[in-house]
Scaffold this motif. Structure first.
Motif, short mmCIF file in Angstrom:
data_model
loop_
_atom_site.label_atom_id
_atom_site.label_comp_id
_atom_site.label_asym_id
_atom_site.label_seq_id
_atom_site.Cartn_x
_atom_site.Cartn_y
_atom_site.Cartn_z
N HIS A 148 20.84 -42.17 9.07
CA HIS A 148 21.14 -42.77 10.29
C HIS A 148 20.26 -42.11 11.29
O HIS A 148 19.85 -42.84 12.31
N TYR A 149 20.36 -40.60 11.21
CA TYR A 149 19.50 -39.96 12.54
C TYR A 149 18.29 -39.57 12.08
O TYR A 149 17.61 -38.92 13.07
N HIS A 150 17.71 -40.07 11.02
CA HIS A 150 16.51 -39.54 10.80
C HIS A 150 16.34 -38.13 10.80
O HIS A 150 15.50 -37.63 11.44
N MET A 151 17.17 -37.35 10.07
CA MET A 151 17.23 -35.93 10.09
C MET A 151 17.21 -35.47 8.70
O MET A 151 17.56 -36.19 7.72
N ASP A 152 16.88 -34.13 8.44
CA ASP A 152 17.24 -33.52 6.96
C ASP A 152 18.93 -33.40 6.84
O ASP A 152 19.53 -33.18 7.76
N LEU A 153 19.03 -33.38 5.22
CA LEU A 153 20.58 -33.36 5.13
C LEU A 153 20.95 -32.08 5.49
O LEU A 153 22.27 -32.03 6.12
N ALA A 154 20.05 -31.05 5.48
CA ALA A 154 20.74 -29.49 5.85
C ALA A 154 21.12 -29.44 7.45
O ALA A 154 21.99 -29.08 7.79
N LEU A 155 20.16 -30.28 7.91
CA LEU A 155 20.67 -30.36 9.56
C LEU A 155 22.01 -30.87 9.91
O LEU A 155 22.89 -30.72 10.72
N ALA A 156 21.90 -32.14 9.06
CA ALA A 156 23.40 -32.91 9.17
C ALA A 156 24.54 -32.13 8.93
O ALA A 156 25.39 -32.23 9.47
N TRP A 157 24.46 -31.41 7.97
CA TRP A 157 25.58 -30.65 7.45
C TRP A 157 25.78 -29.42 8.53
O TRP A 157 26.88 -29.26 8.65
N LEU A 182 31.98 -40.21 9.50
CA LEU A 182 32.71 -39.77 8.34
C LEU A 182 33.90 -40.49 8.13
O LEU A 182 34.42 -40.72 7.15
N SER A 183 34.66 -40.80 9.21
CA SER A 183 36.00 -41.33 9.19
C SER A 183 35.64 -42.95 8.83
O SER A 183 36.78 -43.27 8.38
N GLN A 184 34.33 -43.31 8.91
CA GLN A 184 34.38 -44.76 8.66
C GLN A 184 33.86 -44.80 7.17
O GLN A 184 33.87 -45.89 6.56
N GLY A 185 33.98 -43.55 6.47
CA GLY A 185 33.66 -43.52 5.13
C GLY A 185 32.18 -43.46 4.60
O GLY A 185 31.85 -43.27 3.49
N HIS A 186 31.33 -43.02 5.61
CA HIS A 186 29.93 -42.82 5.06
C HIS A 186 29.76 -41.46 4.67
O HIS A 186 30.34 -40.58 5.41
N ASP A 187 28.96 -41.54 3.81
CA ASP A 187 28.72 -40.05 3.35
C ASP A 187 27.42 -39.35 3.93
O ASP A 187 26.86 -39.87 4.81
#
Ligand SMILES: C[S@@+](CC[C@H](N)C(=O)[O-])C[C@H]1O[C@@H](n2cnc3c(N)ncnc32)[C@H](O)[C@@H]1O
Length: 491
Positions: A221-230, A209-214
């Motif tokens: 990147h982690y091959h996971m659902d968006l909900a889990l990433a959040w 996140l600090s590198q500016g990735h959304d």
């Protein structure tokens, strides 16, 4: 045996060749002209084979596509063939085995497979086999290459599958699944599941996140659902902080209208509801760690919201999908008295079909023998709820809260408001009556009107278009946008 040339299917997935070789076919045609004999081709009868839009039976060629093409070109009607297995096979279940058999035939004779062909086969098989049932060893043997070569070809696919598998395990564990239950669906030992849960770390999220990735990038990147990433990003924050970070205003009053579904959570599904609506229910009526039951989970927005807000969740639907392993298959028929829930829930979030609204959408996904309640008669639909509420009451804790979402169903489509008949409608008052009869006491009535969420998508019902609205006004038809969340406690 002799088979009819025109009865055979050349399946592009099974027959491992980038393209047929015209040179080989021409050579075979010439050989046929001077009376050459060819060995039989190898075939397999299959069922559950998708051809265009339909599923059918087929006889597919495993080996001998050039001989078959040459015979066709010469106008010969039949060809000698041997069957691989003497019984028809389920195509979907045996796809990989068929591909491997075909590949093995082609490594030993005829137009031998190129290295690129073999690589493509190895990658095709690896990507359709996330459980790694077909080992690198087997692939190497069947394709006639070294294990190191296979490793190099598929290493990226296996790495991706491993992180994806781990993230599914983490998600189920966060939703409260026991390690034993996860082990069963992941096909791993309970010890291995425990190691994965204990050792998998996604600590790099803050760095990314600090590198500016959304968040989309991070989930990919982690091959996971968006909900889990959040959920991982928000872990440990208070509910209110989570609302803020998700960009959702927190409603203080019992009127919850949201302009649209938050596309980040839940799948596109007929009757999908906004994650914000569930988040508010969790905020007011549960605390972190509580168990939520979603009996009719549809697109999975309740499980996503539970992940975000660190609630446990058990979810069911008559439609189960690989993409949502947290939604277990269950066809509710409360008259039978079956209650598939393993622990008593703190909250039941119940979002059933609003009688026949979206009936077609649910019917498409359901089976004839296990229909959606949206196809019931009005009497059966009402009886269903009476029985469901009774069953839920019997299986709940004294403190369990029931959150029931529904809308008035009125036969307003072509009927002027003054002519609508009460016996044709089912309204929130009917659900309220059924709840009271079955031991539930309504504590809140929260209005969550449908707004533009219903107007999104390309298949807008005509009544929402300008001409539709004009027609309704001309005929004095009164539409409905109301939707109500009833909150009930055991009385
Ligand atoms: C209104 S949808 C749920 C939508 C979900 N809350 C969402 O936002 O995606 C209702 C769901 O009930 C399911 N359903 C209908 N009858 C059922 C039954 N008898 N047993 C299990 N599921 C059923 C349908 O398949 C459908 O997914």
């Amino acid at each position: 045996m002799e088979v009819n040339i025109s009865d055979l299917t050349w399946d592009q997935f099974i027959y491992p060749r980038g393209g047929k070789s015209e040179k080989t076919i021409n050579a075979y045609v010439e050989a046929l002209a001077i009376g050459a004999q060819f060995p039989p081709i190898k075939i397999q009868r299959v069922f559950n084979y998708v051809d265009g839009n339909e599923t059918t039976e087929a006889t597919i060629i495993l080996d001998g596509i050039h001989r078959w093409s040459a015979f066709k070109e010469k106008g010969i009607k039949e060809i000698a063939a041997v069957e691989w297995k003497d019984k028809p096979l389920d195509y979907e279940k045996n796809k990989v085995a068929l591909l491997l058999e075909s590949a093995q035939c082609n490594t030993s004779h005829g137009d031998r497979l190129s290295s690129n062909d073999k690589k493509r086969i190895a990658r095709d098989i690896a990507s359709t086999d996330p459980e790694c049932k077909c080992t690198e060893d087997t692939l190497a043997e069947k394709l006639g290459v070294s294990q190191q070569t296979v490793n190099a070809w598929i290493t990226d696919i296996r790495a991706r599958q491993k992180t994806n598998r781990n993230s599914i395990i983490i998600k189920l564990s966060r939703l409260g699944w026991s390690q034993e239950k996860i082990a069963k669906i992941a096909g791993l030992s309970q010890n291995r599941i425990s190691e994965i849960i204990g050792n998998t770390s996604f600590s790099n999220i803050d760095n990314l996140l600090s590198q500016g990735h959304d968040m989309e990038y991070i989930a990919r990147h982690y091959h996971m659902d968006l909900a889990l990433a959040w959920a991982l990003r928000l872990e440990g924050k208070t509910d209110q902080e989570k609302f803020k970070e998700l960009g959702w205003g927190l409603r203080t009053w019992d009127q919850w209208n949201f302009n649209e579904c938050d596309e980040r959570f839940g799948d596109d599904w007929p009757g999908r509801i906004p994650a914000q609506l569930i988040a508010h229910t969790l905020f007011y009526f549960t605390k972190p760690g509580d168990l939520v039951l979603d009996p009719m989970a549809g697109g999975g927005v309740v499980t996503d919201a539970c992940l975000l807000f660190e609630r446990k969740c058990q979810a069911f639907d008559l439609v189960s999908r690989d993409k949502r392993p947290e939604i277990e298959y269950h066809h509710w028929d409360p008259q039978k008295g079956t209650w598939p829930v393993t622990k008593k829930p703190d909250l039941i979030f119940f979002d059933p079909p609003y009688y026949t609204k979206k009936e077609k959408g649910y019917e498409k996904k359901a089976n004839k023998s296990t229909p959606s309640i949206s196809s019931y008669t009005k009497e059966d639909y009402e009886r269903f709820f009476k029985d469901f509420f009774l069953l839920a009451h019997k299986n709940a804790k004294p403190t369990t809260i029931l959150a029931f979402l529904n809308a008035d169903w009125r036969n307003f489509k072509s009927t002027p408001a003054s002519k609508e008949k009460p016996d044709k409608s089912i309204t929130i008052f009917d659900y309220h009556r059924l709840l009271s009869k079955t031991g539930w006491k309504t504590t809140h009535r929260i209005e969550c009107p449908l707004s533009s969420e219903r107007l999104s998508g390309n298949h807008l019902p005509v009544r929402y278009t300008q001409t539709g609205v004009q027609r309704m006004q001309d005929k004095r038809i009164l539409g409905t946008v109301g939707r109500t969340l009833l909150i009930a406690k055991r009385s």
